[in-house]
Design a protein around this motif. Structure first.
Motif, mmCIF file in Angstrom:
data_model
loop_
_atom_site.group_PDB
_atom_site.id
_atom_site.type_symbol
_atom_site.label_atom_id
_atom_site.label_comp_id
_atom_site.label_asym_id
_atom_site.label_seq_id
_atom_site.Cartn_x
_atom_site.Cartn_y
_atom_site.Cartn_z
ATOM 1 N N UNK A 47 0.839 -1.204 0.000
ATOM 2 C CA UNK A 47 0.000 0.000 0.000
ATOM 3 C C UNK A 47 0.871 1.250 0.000
ATOM 4 N N UNK A 48 1.874 1.289 0.871
ATOM 5 C CA UNK A 48 2.710 2.482 0.973
ATOM 6 C C UNK A 48 3.471 2.749 -0.320
ATOM 7 N N UNK A 102 -18.544 -19.631 -0.514
ATOM 8 C CA UNK A 102 -17.953 -20.130 -1.754
ATOM 9 C C UNK A 102 -17.323 -19.033 -2.600
ATOM 10 N N UNK A 103 -17.571 -17.761 -2.249
ATOM 11 C CA UNK A 103 -17.081 -16.677 -3.091
ATOM 12 C C UNK A 103 -16.539 -15.525 -2.244
ATOM 13 N N UNK A 104 -15.575 -14.822 -2.824
ATOM 14 C CA UNK A 104 -14.945 -13.664 -2.183
ATOM 15 C C UNK A 104 -15.095 -12.470 -3.104
ATOM 16 N N UNK A 105 -15.506 -11.352 -2.524
ATOM 17 C CA UNK A 105 -15.583 -10.107 -3.282
ATOM 18 C C UNK A 105 -14.498 -9.156 -2.810
ATOM 19 N N UNK A 106 -13.697 -8.699 -3.684
ATOM 20 C CA UNK A 106 -12.674 -7.668 -3.582
ATOM 21 C C UNK A 106 -11.487 -8.070 -2.714
ATOM 22 N N UNK A 107 -10.301 -7.635 -3.166
ATOM 23 C CA UNK A 107 -9.044 -7.794 -2.445
ATOM 24 C C UNK A 107 -8.446 -6.401 -2.294
ATOM 25 N N UNK A 108 -8.742 -5.751 -1.196
ATOM 26 C CA UNK A 108 -8.247 -4.396 -1.009
ATOM 27 C C UNK A 108 -7.526 -4.261 0.328
ATOM 28 N N UNK A 109 -6.528 -3.389 0.327
ATOM 29 C CA UNK A 109 -5.936 -2.898 1.568
ATOM 30 C C UNK A 109 -6.474 -1.492 1.775
#
Length: 362
Positions: A183-184, A246-253
């Motif tokens: 992120x940095x 069964x599902x994942x929404x978004x990969x955010x820091x």
């Protein structure tokens, strides 16, 4: 039509939930009653203009100091056009809902099917469950009940804990640091909120949230995070909530920075067309020991706050109102996915198609 005799009794009994609704107010065309949990609420269905209404409002004004927005606030529901045109909110504590078609009044039993009218007061606890209901002629009894209300932390008569799952050791410290460094190195973009406007779910930037987000693009890193969710979070959700992820929404820091007064005001994560598929929110702290503030709070369950250790998660239903309290020192970094299932994916797909059609018609 004139109000019915005061011998009539409201149908709400202690413990009954108050139905949620949306309504216009002097300040907005669409106010969600579900947003005002976390404090005691007086909901007043007023009679038409005349002596009965004047007496009821005078009794409230005589104890004006009780309605402070911190512990108690009141909403008056009015239906006649002249009153709606003249109504002005009186913060702190006193506000208006407009009900010109009587939909809210019918929802609460104020208007019968035959048009008979039963104005009354409803006193609600911070989770919008009934404490008492009083015909409009019993305003003094209502005010006595408001005076006697306990502190918010004691409203249930027992210590409350939000129905959340706290899991330590979801992400290893070195992976947490890698996410922070990523992120940095790249920085984050201002993070908005999702709202339904004109039949479409759109992102809006305003003062409801102060946060910056970075999407993780590295495929290997995303796969590693998915594996940790599958092995360390999904089985616990199945055990505690009997739900198969069964599902994942978004990969955010995400970053809440004290320099910006980082915060996220009370909200729910599944109230728009574009978000109603979400079932569980996951908040994984990446540096819990390096900031002050920035904790999670669930107002419907009292003032207690929640902060998992670095690498640990708080997992909760997207239908719970929650907030991220302001960060007062340092930066809070967090990994914030949403989880759902195949039924949720069907909802998401259906809503995507609906929104796309609306966009083409615009």
């Amino acid at each position: 039509m004139s109000p019915s005799p005061v011998s009539w009794s409201p149908s709400f009994a202690p413990g009954d939930p108050a139905p949620w609704f949306t309504a216009a107010t002097p300040a907005t065309q669409l106010f969600h009653f579900s947003t005002v949990v976390g404090r005691y609420t007086v909901l007043g269905f007023l009679p038409p203009p005349g002596p009965a209404r004047e007496a009821a409002l005078a009794a409230v004004q005589s104890r004006r100091g009780l309605f402070d927005d911190d512990k108690v606030f009141a909403f008056f529901v009015i239906r006649d056009a002249d009153s709606i045109a003249q109504a002005q909110n009186q913060p702190p504590g006193l506000r208006w809902f407009f009900d010109p078609d009587g939909a809210i009044s019918r929802l609460y039993g104020v208007l019968d099917a035959d048009g008979a009218e039963h104005p009354f007061w409803l006193l609600l606890d911070p989770s919008h469950r009934t404490l008492g209901a009083y015909p409009i002629g019993e305003t003094d009894a209502l005010m006595a009940a408001v005076v006697a209300l306990p502190a918010l932390a004691d409203y249930a008569g027992a210590e409350l804990v939000a129905p959340v799952l706290v899991l330590p050791r979801v992400i290893e410290p070195e992976v947490c640091r890698r996410l922070i460094d990523l992120y940095d190195a790249h920085g984050g973009a201002p993070s908005g909120v999702m709202r339904d406007i004109g039949g479409r779910t759109v992102g809006v930037l305003d003062d409801f949230k102060k946060r910056r987000d970075m999407t993780i693009e590295d495929a290997d890193l995303r796969q590693g995070l998915l594996q940790r969710i599958s092995r360390r979070i999904a089985p616990e959700i199945a055990k505690v909530f009997q739900f198969k992820v069964t599902r994942v929404e978004r990969y955010i820091v995400a970053c809440y920075d004290a320099a910006e007064g980082g915060y996220f005001r009370p909200h729910r994560d599944n109230e728009t067309l574009g978000t109603m598929h979400r079932k569980f929110a996951v908040s994984i702290n990446l540096n819990a020991e390096e900031h002050e503030g920035g904790d999670l709070r669930f107002p419907e369950f009292g003032p207690r706050t929640y902060r998992p250790p670095t690498g640990g998660a708080v997992i909760f239903s997207c239908s719970l109102q929650h907030e991220a309290t302001p960060v007062t020192r340092g930066r809070r970094y967090a990994f914030l996915p949403f989880l759902y299932d195949e039924a949720g994916q069907a909802v998401r797909t259906a809503n995507f198609a609906h929104l796309e059609r609306l966009a083409q018609e615009a």
